[in-house]
Design a protein around this motif. Structure first.
Motif, mmCIF file in Angstrom:
data_model
loop_
_atom_site.group_PDB
_atom_site.id
_atom_site.type_symbol
_atom_site.label_atom_id
_atom_site.label_comp_id
_atom_site.label_asym_id
_atom_site.label_seq_id
_atom_site.Cartn_x
_atom_site.Cartn_y
_atom_site.Cartn_z
ATOM 1 N N LEU A 126 0.878 -1.188 0.000
ATOM 2 C CA LEU A 126 0.000 0.000 0.000
ATOM 3 C C LEU A 126 0.910 1.232 0.000
ATOM 4 C CD1 LEU A 126 -2.903 -0.858 2.494
ATOM 5 C CD2 LEU A 126 -2.772 -1.195 0.033
ATOM 6 N N THR A 157 -2.234 6.575 3.933
ATOM 7 C CA THR A 157 -2.466 5.196 4.388
ATOM 8 C C THR A 157 -2.672 5.197 5.907
ATOM 9 O OG1 THR A 157 -1.125 4.307 2.592
ATOM 10 C CG2 THR A 157 -1.408 2.885 4.520
ATOM 11 N N GLU A 225 -5.896 1.617 2.859
ATOM 12 C CA GLU A 225 -5.502 2.605 1.848
ATOM 13 C C GLU A 225 -6.300 3.903 2.056
ATOM 14 O OE1 GLU A 225 -3.940 2.074 -2.502
ATOM 15 O OE2 GLU A 225 -6.043 1.528 -2.371
#
Ligand code: SAM
Length: 277
Positions: A126, A157, A225
């Motif tokens: 991510l 994130t 995310e």
């Protein structure tokens, strides 16, 4: 000979081979080790042949400990601070001690090593350019959801720590708040035998976790995310709050229609959000 200071020493998060040679050396050479749980750390000390005296430092005695640590430093001795796993102060005790020792003019030296969330971030795939560490979510469902709602617009994130007791409940709440399509990574038992890093959309990840109880065991880092720029203007936390209030009283289509009028957002987007919820 070590320079007199408080050494903040990272220890492994599972695999003992992650202990750095410098950490072992410092723990051997200091006069005193302040440890979150002395019984837990005694095993680590035995493994590395360290026989330095241990005293406990935990959230209930941090303030009192400052005095005895400063006393050691004032007499020219060195002290180390460790927690049960990883880096002290990161969702662990130590902040009060470090702040207090610094305020009294003594050196604090980091001896870096493992941090569970950095390990997770480094391997999950991510985005890593910008992230937010949120630590543990509240235990109570209502407070947890409230906190998650506050993060709905976050584009960085998101990183959480979670225990096996609450992992399923937290993932369910994330699904409810962030929606089925948001990508998530669950990093379990990092550096240990059953290390698993699973990345998927929230709905699919929950299904996978529910279908295998082994995936609900152990220690977890959850990475979510951030919201993408296309999604962002459409659904902010306030709009979802309005939608939730209306959904409690009305069918999805009517709730979406009213929410569109109240927020100025597209009905289609709100209707989809209503169905997701
Ligand atoms: N100070 C530690 C650090 O540097 O990461 C964290 C301490 S915090 C009390 C413990 C939490 O960290 C666990 O509940 C879990 O969320 C996470 N954690 C620690 N070790 C882990 C591991 N091996 N795998 C996954 N998560 C871990």
């Amino acid at each position: 000979m070590l320079e007199p200071a408080l050494y903040v020493v990272a220890t492994p998060i599972g695999n003992l081979q992650d202990m750095t040679p410098r950490a072992v050396e410092v723990l051997q050479q200091v006069e005193l080790i302040a440890a979150e749980d002395t019984r837990h750390s005694a095993r680590l000390m035995a493994h590395f042949g360290i026989d330095t005296r241990l005293v406990s430092v935990h959230e209930h005695n941090e303030r009192q400990r400052i005095e005895s640590i400063v006393h050691q430093l004032a007499s020219g001795s060195s002290v180390a601070l460790i927690s049960d796993a990883g880096t002290p102060l990161i969702s662990d005790p130590g902040y009060v001690v470090v702040k207090g020792v610094r305020e009294q003019g003594y050196r604090v030296v980091p001896v870096p090593g493992c941090v569970a969330f950095v390990a997770a971030l480094s391997a999950a795939g991510l985005p890593t350019d910008r992230f937010v560490f949120e630590g543990f979510l509240p235990h109570k469902a209502s407070a947890r959801k409230q906190q998650l709602k506050g993060l709905l617009d976050e584009s960085r994130t998101l990183i959480f720590y979670e225990s096996p007791h609450r992992i399923l409940a937290s993932i369910k709440d994330m699904l409810e708040v962030f929606g089925a399509e948001r990508r998530v990574a669950v990093a379990r038992e990092l550096t240990k035998t059953y290390e698993t890093i699973h990345v998927d959309k929230l709905s699919a990840l929950l299904e996978w976790m529910e279908s295998d109880s082994n995936q609900q065991r152990g220690e977890f880092v959850v990475l979510v995310e951030g919201v993408s720029s296309e999604q962002k203007p459409e659904l902010d936390a306030r709009a979802l709050e309005v939608l939730d209030i209306l959904l409690a009283e009305l069918p999805a289509s009517q709730a979406a229609s009213l929410a569109a009028k109240l927020t100025g957002l597209k009905k289609k987007v709100l209707y989809q959000a209503a169905l997701d919820r």
